[in-house]
Scaffold this motif. Structure first.
Motif, mmCIF file in Angstrom:
data_model
loop_
_atom_site.group_PDB
_atom_site.id
_atom_site.type_symbol
_atom_site.label_atom_id
_atom_site.label_comp_id
_atom_site.label_asym_id
_atom_site.label_seq_id
_atom_site.Cartn_x
_atom_site.Cartn_y
_atom_site.Cartn_z
ATOM 1 N N GLU A 1 9.008 19.679 14.173
ATOM 2 C CA GLU A 1 10.228 19.978 14.918
ATOM 3 C C GLU A 1 10.921 18.695 15.370
ATOM 4 N N LYS A 2 10.138 17.726 15.861
ATOM 5 C CA LYS A 2 10.713 16.480 16.360
ATOM 6 C C LYS A 2 10.716 15.374 15.311
ATOM 7 N N SER A 3 10.067 15.643 14.175
ATOM 8 C CA SER A 3 9.982 14.667 13.085
ATOM 9 C C SER A 3 9.324 13.369 13.542
ATOM 10 N N THR A 4 8.238 13.496 14.328
ATOM 11 C CA THR A 4 7.562 12.320 14.882
ATOM 12 C C THR A 4 6.070 12.340 14.572
ATOM 13 N N TYR A 5 5.452 11.160 14.652
ATOM 14 C CA TYR A 5 4.024 10.994 14.395
ATOM 15 C C TYR A 5 3.347 10.420 15.634
ATOM 16 N N THR A 6 2.189 10.972 15.970
ATOM 17 C CA THR A 6 1.395 10.471 17.080
ATOM 18 C C THR A 6 -0.054 10.323 16.633
ATOM 19 N N GLU A 7 -0.837 9.625 17.451
ATOM 20 C CA GLU A 7 -2.254 9.465 17.135
ATOM 21 C C GLU A 7 -2.954 10.827 17.060
ATOM 22 N N ALA A 8 -3.814 11.011 16.080
ATOM 23 C CA ALA A 8 -4.583 12.247 15.950
ATOM 24 C C ALA A 8 -6.025 11.996 16.336
ATOM 25 N N PRO A 9 -6.720 13.024 16.852
ATOM 26 C CA PRO A 9 -8.157 12.858 17.132
ATOM 27 C C PRO A 9 -8.889 12.415 15.878
ATOM 28 N N ARG A 10 -9.834 11.526 16.038
ATOM 29 C CA ARG A 10 -10.553 10.984 14.895
ATOM 30 C C ARG A 10 -11.415 12.065 14.254
ATOM 31 N N LYS B 1 -4.665 -1.536 -0.078
ATOM 32 C CA LYS B 1 -4.757 -2.959 -0.421
ATOM 33 C C LYS B 1 -4.083 -3.777 0.670
ATOM 34 N N VAL B 2 -4.739 -4.842 1.092
ATOM 35 C CA VAL B 2 -4.152 -5.825 1.998
ATOM 36 C C VAL B 2 -4.556 -7.190 1.462
ATOM 37 N N ARG B 3 -3.579 -7.968 1.033
ATOM 38 C CA ARG B 3 -3.895 -9.236 0.366
ATOM 39 C C ARG B 3 -4.491 -10.269 1.330
ATOM 40 N N PHE B 4 -3.932 -10.331 2.547
ATOM 41 C CA PHE B 4 -4.326 -11.386 3.474
ATOM 42 C C PHE B 4 -5.065 -10.800 4.679
ATOM 43 N N ASN B 5 -6.186 -11.417 5.027
ATOM 44 C CA ASN B 5 -6.984 -10.937 6.156
ATOM 45 C C ASN B 5 -6.201 -10.948 7.467
ATOM 46 N N SER B 6 -5.263 -11.886 7.590
ATOM 47 C CA SER B 6 -4.489 -11.964 8.824
ATOM 48 C C SER B 6 -3.550 -10.776 8.984
ATOM 49 N N THR B 7 -3.253 -10.082 7.893
ATOM 50 C CA THR B 7 -2.389 -8.892 7.946
ATOM 51 C C THR B 7 -3.182 -7.649 8.317
ATOM 52 N N GLY B 8 -4.415 -7.543 7.840
ATOM 53 C CA GLY B 8 -5.244 -6.367 8.118
ATOM 54 C C GLY B 8 -6.332 -6.215 7.082
ATOM 55 N N HIS B 9 -6.802 -4.990 6.891
ATOM 56 C CA HIS B 9 -7.821 -4.708 5.889
ATOM 57 C C HIS B 9 -7.767 -3.229 5.522
ATOM 58 N N PRO B 10 -8.232 -2.852 4.341
ATOM 59 C CA PRO B 10 -8.141 -1.464 3.893
ATOM 60 C C PRO B 10 -8.875 -0.498 4.817
ATOM 61 N N GLY B 11 -8.421 0.744 4.800
ATOM 62 C CA GLY B 11 -9.034 1.788 5.612
ATOM 63 C C GLY B 11 -8.157 3.039 5.601
ATOM 64 N N ILE B 12 -8.575 4.059 6.352
ATOM 65 C CA ILE B 12 -7.849 5.328 6.441
ATOM 66 C C ILE B 12 -7.697 5.696 7.901
ATOM 67 N N ILE B 13 -6.483 6.093 8.282
ATOM 68 C CA ILE B 13 -6.281 6.606 9.642
ATOM 69 C C ILE B 13 -5.514 7.926 9.542
ATOM 70 N N GLU B 14 -5.532 8.689 10.624
ATOM 71 C CA GLU B 14 -4.837 9.972 10.638
ATOM 72 C C GLU B 14 -3.835 10.023 11.792
ATOM 73 N N LEU B 15 -2.669 10.607 11.514
ATOM 74 C CA LEU B 15 -1.620 10.803 12.502
ATOM 75 C C LEU B 15 -1.227 12.270 12.524
ATOM 76 N N ALA B 16 -0.890 12.764 13.707
ATOM 77 C CA ALA B 16 -0.426 14.145 13.849
ATOM 78 C C ALA B 16 1.085 14.167 13.698
ATOM 79 N N TYR B 17 1.588 15.060 12.838
ATOM 80 C CA TYR B 17 3.019 15.144 12.566
ATOM 81 C C TYR B 17 3.614 16.359 13.267
ATOM 82 N N ASP B 18 4.633 16.114 14.090
ATOM 83 C CA ASP B 18 5.384 17.176 14.763
ATOM 84 C C ASP B 18 6.637 17.432 13.942
#
Length: 288
Positions: free
Chosen positions: A274-283, A255-272
């Motif tokens: 060992e380092k406890s970090t997130y990076t972009e994952a291949p689509r 949910k995103v109430r205001f269009n200026s904030t964004g819009h609904p959707g799904i994205i994926e991140l790769a979680y490491d």
């Protein structure tokens, strides 16, 4: 207070010429397409237990501090003791493990802790004061004493989670009415202090699918009330396919109430882990 429309002329004209400003980028371009962090808004974060809600939120806050000079007040009793929580945030600053063979040096850890101190503070109320009103009151007091009006737009407050707070429901008030009132108060606090408030809330017990996995929770799965969908400005669910893709974290912007904030959707991140970090994952095929 009565407001005349003509008294809004300057702001209305500015809105006409410029539109609503977008919020701050998150540090992950794929997520920026759907969500930005905007002052004065309430974001609820939910997800299956152990799928990484708090880890992901900590990473987002580190990104905001490094890219936009955010300052964050955190109430996060599930992550006690504080030194352990601090160690996980330091991993995200340095992108190196705190423990283990290849861990961060003590010198780097000390420097990163100094940086972290400029951007993060922990709210630790008395054990008898774990109520929503006490949490926001402590936050309001600190903000009034330490933050100038010019800084407030780059301020975040975290309550993680809703389920760890003490909830004393007044007599004659149903659970639904109580939750509606508290979420309204929290949202009003975010608007009054022009900060972004992140509220983590666990879903009620979910039923496993036939293959043993859990479905993606929605705000309606949070125990207590549908107001967890109605009241927030934004709703994000963190979910992992632990059976097939355990290192991939899905961020469901539900949910995103205001269009200026964004819009609904799904994205994926790769979680490491060992380092406890997130990076972009291949689509993935799911998101194409």
């Amino acid at each position: 207070m009565i407001v005349s429309p003509l008294s809004l002329q300057k702001k209305v004209t500015e809105l006409y010429n410029k539109g609503f400003a977008r919020g701050h980028d998150t540090g992950w371009p794929s997520l920026d397409e759907h969500f930005s962090v905007k002052a004065g808004e309430l974001t609820v974060i939910t997800g299956t237990p152990s799928h990484g809600k708090s880890h992901w939120l900590d990473s987002l806050l580190v990104n905001l501090s490094m890219q936009h000079n955010y300052r964050t007040l955190m109430f996060s009793p599930e992550n006690y003791p504080l030194e352990l929580h601090a160690s996980r945030i330091l991993e995200k600053f340095l992108q190196e493990p705190f423990f283990g063979y290849n861990r961060m040096s003590q010198e780097d850890m000390g420097k990163a802790l100094e940086t972290m101190d400029k951007h993060f503070k922990f709210i630790v109320p008395d054990e008898t004061e774990f109520t929503p009103s006490h949490i926001v009151d402590e936050a309001a007091t600190w903000i009034n004493q330490n933050i100038s009006p010019a800084q407030i737009a780059n301020l975040a407050v975290v309550i993680d989670p809703w389920n760890e707070m003490d909830h004393y429901r007044p007599l004659g008030l149903t659970e639904t009415e109580y939750i509606s009132r508290i979420l309204t108060d929290i949202r009003r606090f975010a608007r009054e202090f022009n900060c972004h408030l992140f509220l983590v809330a666990h879903p009620q017990k979910l039923r496993r699918d036939k293959d043993g996995s859990y479905p993606v929770p929605t705000p309606y799965d949070i125990a207590g009330s549908a107001h967890f969908y109605n009241k927030p400005d934004n709703i994000i669910t963190i979910w992992r396919d632990v059976l097939n893709k355990p290192t991939i974290t899905q961020v469901h912007i539900q949910k995103v109430r205001f269009n200026s904030t964004g819009h609904p959707g799904i994205i994926e991140l790769a979680y490491d882990k060992e380092k406890s970090t997130y990076t972009e994952a291949p689509r993935s095929d799911l998101l194409k």
